[in-house]
Design a protein around this motif. Sequence first.
Motif, PDB file in Angstrom:
ATOM      1  N   PRO A   1     -15.933 -22.228 -10.429  1.00 37.87           N
ATOM      2  CA  PRO A   1     -16.436 -22.386 -11.809  1.00 37.87           C
ATOM      3  C   PRO A   1     -17.120 -23.715 -12.094  1.00 37.87           C
ATOM      4  O   PRO A   1     -17.774 -23.870 -13.113  1.00 37.87           O
ATOM      5  CB  PRO A   1     -15.185 -22.221 -12.656  1.00 37.87           C
ATOM      6  N   SER A   2     -16.971 -24.690 -11.178  1.00 39.18           N
ATOM      7  CA  SER A   2     -17.658 -25.974 -11.314  1.00 39.18           C
ATOM      8  C   SER A   2     -17.908 -26.508  -9.922  1.00 39.18           C
ATOM      9  O   SER A   2     -17.232 -26.106  -8.958  1.00 39.18           O
ATOM     10  CB  SER A   2     -16.820 -26.973 -12.136  1.00 39.18           C
ATOM     11  N   PRO A   3     -18.851 -27.404  -9.763  1.00 41.74           N
ATOM     12  CA  PRO A   3     -19.131 -27.926  -8.421  1.00 41.74           C
ATOM     13  C   PRO A   3     -17.989 -28.792  -7.899  1.00 41.74           C
ATOM     14  O   PRO A   3     -17.245 -29.422  -8.660  1.00 41.74           O
ATOM     15  CB  PRO A   3     -20.416 -28.742  -8.632  1.00 41.74           C
ATOM     16  N   GLY A   4     -17.837 -28.791  -6.591  1.00 48.35           N
ATOM     17  CA  GLY A   4     -16.813 -29.617  -5.954  1.00 48.35           C
ATOM     18  C   GLY A   4     -17.078 -29.726  -4.472  1.00 48.35           C
ATOM     19  O   GLY A   4     -17.770 -28.885  -3.873  1.00 48.35           O
ATOM     20  N   HIS A   5     -16.525 -30.763  -3.846  1.00 52.99           N
ATOM     21  CA  HIS A   5     -16.742 -30.999  -2.411  1.00 52.99           C
ATOM     22  C   HIS A   5     -15.526 -31.724  -1.846  1.00 52.99           C
ATOM     23  O   HIS A   5     -14.880 -32.538  -2.524  1.00 52.99           O
ATOM     24  CB  HIS A   5     -18.004 -31.832  -2.177  1.00 52.99           C
ATOM     25  N   GLY A   6     -15.212 -31.421  -0.589  1.00 51.97           N
ATOM     26  CA  GLY A   6     -14.108 -32.092   0.096  1.00 51.97           C
ATOM     27  C   GLY A   6     -14.315 -32.046   1.593  1.00 51.97           C
ATOM     28  O   GLY A   6     -15.012 -31.159   2.119  1.00 51.97           O
ATOM     29  N   GLU A   7     -13.699 -33.002   2.333  1.00 52.01           N
ATOM     30  CA  GLU A   7     -13.826 -33.068   3.787  1.00 52.01           C
ATOM     31  C   GLU A   7     -12.484 -33.443   4.403  1.00 52.01           C
ATOM     32  O   GLU A   7     -11.610 -34.025   3.726  1.00 52.01           O
ATOM     33  CB  GLU A   7     -14.892 -34.087   4.205  1.00 52.01           C
ATOM     34  N   GLY A   8     -12.333 -33.142   5.681  1.00 54.04           N
ATOM     35  CA  GLY A   8     -11.119 -33.498   6.406  1.00 54.04           C
ATOM     36  C   GLY A   8     -11.281 -33.200   7.884  1.00 54.04           C
ATOM     37  O   GLY A   8     -12.204 -32.477   8.294  1.00 54.04           O
ATOM     38  N   GLU A   9     -10.385 -33.765   8.721  1.00 52.90           N
ATOM     39  CA  GLU A   9     -10.405 -33.533  10.166  1.00 52.90           C
ATOM     40  C   GLU A   9      -9.099 -32.865  10.577  1.00 52.90           C
ATOM     41  O   GLU A   9      -8.017 -33.223  10.081  1.00 52.90           O
ATOM     42  CB  GLU A   9     -10.601 -34.850  10.921  1.00 52.90           C
TER      43      GLU A   9
ATOM     44  N   ILE B   1      -7.001 -26.794  -1.109  1.00 49.58           N
ATOM     45  CA  ILE B   1      -6.408 -26.768  -2.445  1.00 49.58           C
ATOM     46  C   ILE B   1      -7.472 -27.203  -3.447  1.00 49.58           C
ATOM     47  O   ILE B   1      -8.053 -28.292  -3.319  1.00 49.58           O
ATOM     48  CB  ILE B   1      -5.176 -27.686  -2.530  1.00 49.58           C
ATOM     49  N   ALA B   2      -7.703 -26.337  -4.431  1.00 56.41           N
ATOM     50  CA  ALA B   2      -8.717 -26.608  -5.459  1.00 56.41           C
ATOM     51  C   ALA B   2      -8.017 -26.911  -6.789  1.00 56.41           C
ATOM     52  O   ALA B   2      -7.232 -26.092  -7.280  1.00 56.41           O
ATOM     53  CB  ALA B   2      -9.645 -25.408  -5.609  1.00 56.41           C
ATOM     54  N   THR B   3      -8.275 -28.097  -7.346  1.00 59.99           N
ATOM     55  CA  THR B   3      -7.713 -28.502  -8.638  1.00 59.99           C
ATOM     56  C   THR B   3      -8.834 -29.053  -9.514  1.00 59.99           C
ATOM     57  O   THR B   3      -9.874 -29.502  -9.022  1.00 59.99           O
ATOM     58  CB  THR B   3      -6.613 -29.560  -8.455  1.00 59.99           C
ATOM     59  N   TRP B   4      -8.565 -29.049 -10.827  1.00 59.03           N
ATOM     60  CA  TRP B   4      -9.530 -29.641 -11.755  1.00 59.03           C
ATOM     61  C   TRP B   4      -9.430 -31.155 -11.697  1.00 59.03           C
ATOM     62  O   TRP B   4      -8.327 -31.716 -11.611  1.00 59.03           O
ATOM     63  CB  TRP B   4      -9.287 -29.140 -13.173  1.00 59.03           C
ATOM     64  N   GLU B   5     -10.557 -31.810 -11.736  1.00 62.13           N
ATOM     65  CA  GLU B   5     -10.615 -33.259 -11.551  1.00 62.13           C
ATOM     66  C   GLU B   5      -9.843 -34.008 -12.636  1.00 62.13           C
ATOM     67  O   GLU B   5      -9.160 -35.005 -12.355  1.00 62.13           O
ATOM     68  CB  GLU B   5     -12.077 -33.716 -11.547  1.00 62.13           C
ATOM     69  N   ASP B   6      -9.886 -33.525 -13.884  1.00 62.64           N
ATOM     70  CA  ASP B   6      -9.288 -34.289 -14.983  1.00 62.64           C
ATOM     71  C   ASP B   6      -7.782 -34.098 -15.093  1.00 62.64           C
ATOM     72  O   ASP B   6      -7.035 -35.071 -15.181  1.00 62.64           O
ATOM     73  CB  ASP B   6      -9.969 -33.915 -16.309  1.00 62.64           C
ATOM     74  N   ASP B   7      -7.311 -32.842 -15.116  1.00 60.59           N
ATOM     75  CA  ASP B   7      -5.873 -32.612 -15.348  1.00 60.59           C
ATOM     76  C   ASP B   7      -5.133 -32.122 -14.100  1.00 60.59           C
ATOM     77  O   ASP B   7      -3.928 -31.883 -14.160  1.00 60.59           O
ATOM     78  CB  ASP B   7      -5.676 -31.608 -16.483  1.00 60.59           C
ATOM     79  N   HIS B   8      -5.825 -31.962 -12.986  1.00 59.28           N
ATOM     80  CA  HIS B   8      -5.215 -31.560 -11.705  1.00 59.28           C
ATOM     81  C   HIS B   8      -4.533 -30.195 -11.762  1.00 59.28           C
ATOM     82  O   HIS B   8      -3.684 -29.897 -10.918  1.00 59.28           O
ATOM     83  CB  HIS B   8      -4.209 -32.621 -11.229  1.00 59.28           C
TER      84      HIS B   8
ATOM     85  N   ALA C   1     -10.498 -29.622 -21.439  1.00 54.98           N
ATOM     86  CA  ALA C   1      -9.427 -30.469 -20.896  1.00 54.98           C
ATOM     87  C   ALA C   1      -9.475 -30.504 -19.377  1.00 54.98           C
ATOM     88  O   ALA C   1      -9.110 -31.500 -18.764  1.00 54.98           O
ATOM     89  CB  ALA C   1      -8.075 -29.954 -21.371  1.00 54.98           C
ATOM     90  N   HIS C   2      -9.900 -29.413 -18.737  1.00 56.98           N
ATOM     91  CA  HIS C   2      -9.986 -29.379 -17.280  1.00 56.98           C
ATOM     92  C   HIS C   2     -11.062 -30.322 -16.757  1.00 56.98           C
ATOM     93  O   HIS C   2     -10.941 -30.862 -15.652  1.00 56.98           O
ATOM     94  CB  HIS C   2     -10.307 -27.953 -16.807  1.00 56.98           C
ATOM     95  N   GLY C   3     -12.119 -30.517 -17.494  1.00 59.98           N
ATOM     96  CA  GLY C   3     -13.250 -31.290 -17.004  1.00 59.98           C
ATOM     97  C   GLY C   3     -14.310 -30.388 -16.420  1.00 59.98           C
ATOM     98  O   GLY C   3     -14.200 -29.160 -16.444  1.00 59.98           O
ATOM     99  N   ASP C   4     -15.321 -30.971 -15.864  1.00 64.19           N
ATOM    100  CA  ASP C   4     -16.430 -30.180 -15.329  1.00 64.19           C
ATOM    101  C   ASP C   4     -16.612 -30.362 -13.830  1.00 64.19           C
ATOM    102  O   ASP C   4     -17.673 -30.069 -13.288  1.00 64.19           O
ATOM    103  CB  ASP C   4     -17.725 -30.562 -16.055  1.00 64.19           C
ATOM    104  N   THR C   5     -15.577 -30.838 -13.135  1.00 68.27           N
ATOM    105  CA  THR C   5     -15.658 -31.038 -11.680  1.00 68.27           C
ATOM    106  C   THR C   5     -14.387 -30.507 -11.019  1.00 68.27           C
ATOM    107  O   THR C   5     -13.279 -30.689 -11.534  1.00 68.27           O
ATOM    108  CB  THR C   5     -15.831 -32.527 -11.333  1.00 68.27           C
ATOM    109  N   VAL C   6     -14.550 -29.854  -9.882  1.00 68.82           N
ATOM    110  CA  VAL C   6     -13.433 -29.333  -9.101  1.00 68.82           C
ATOM    111  C   VAL C   6     -13.168 -30.267  -7.925  1.00 68.82           C
ATOM    112  O   VAL C   6     -14.096 -30.675  -7.214  1.00 68.82           O
ATOM    113  CB  VAL C   6     -13.727 -27.907  -8.594  1.00 68.82           C
TER     114      VAL C   6
END
Length: 208
Positions: A109-117, A46-53, A26-31
């Motif tokens: 537990p799964s790959p993820g990426h984020g950016e910000g200024e 903040i790290a959340t699961w892509e599918d159910d947040h 249910a969480h999905g495979d992407t962070v």
Amino acid sequence: MRTRPLVVALALAGAAVLPAAVPVAAHGDTVHLDVSGQRNGRVSTIATWEDDHDPVTGEFTGTLAATATDGRTVGPWRLVAVPGEPGTYTTREILPAGHWRVSVDCAFPSPGHGEGELDVEAAVIGDSPLSGATGATTGAPAPIPAPAPTAPPTVPTAPTAADSAARARSAARDTPSDTTPDAATWAAIGTAVAAVVLVATGFWLRRR
């Protein structure tokens, strides 16, 4: 007949594993990683699961890197969990003051990426989301107390004419007068008087 116990055992094993596998699916495979801000130079992610947040908790492996507008670079720094805030991660290192472009990555537990200024001001010692303590701003030395005022040295002043006259009068009163007869003078006078008395007595006796 021998295959029936094997099928039953596989069915029971599948029934035991299925409830645990359903939440993971249910969480999905992407962070999803979101650079939410910074506190005292420590970037919050903040790290959340892509599918159910849902927040990503438990074992987590992620890093942070940043580049300033003046060309400075830092990282990669390890992301660590913020106590009491599920799914929120930060770094133990502090970004120096400046404008930074931040990138965060997750490997488990799964790959993820984020950016910000972010704009970061001078850090405050002890003010950390990991400890909750606050302190003094770095680079600002503690004020040095001003020295206590001291009395100016006493400078002797030149005596005035009135002071000199007063000292002279005092000295005149304290010094014995030359005209005052001392003990030797009185002794001489006594001796002379005694001599006169003796002479007069002798003359009177001769006439008798």
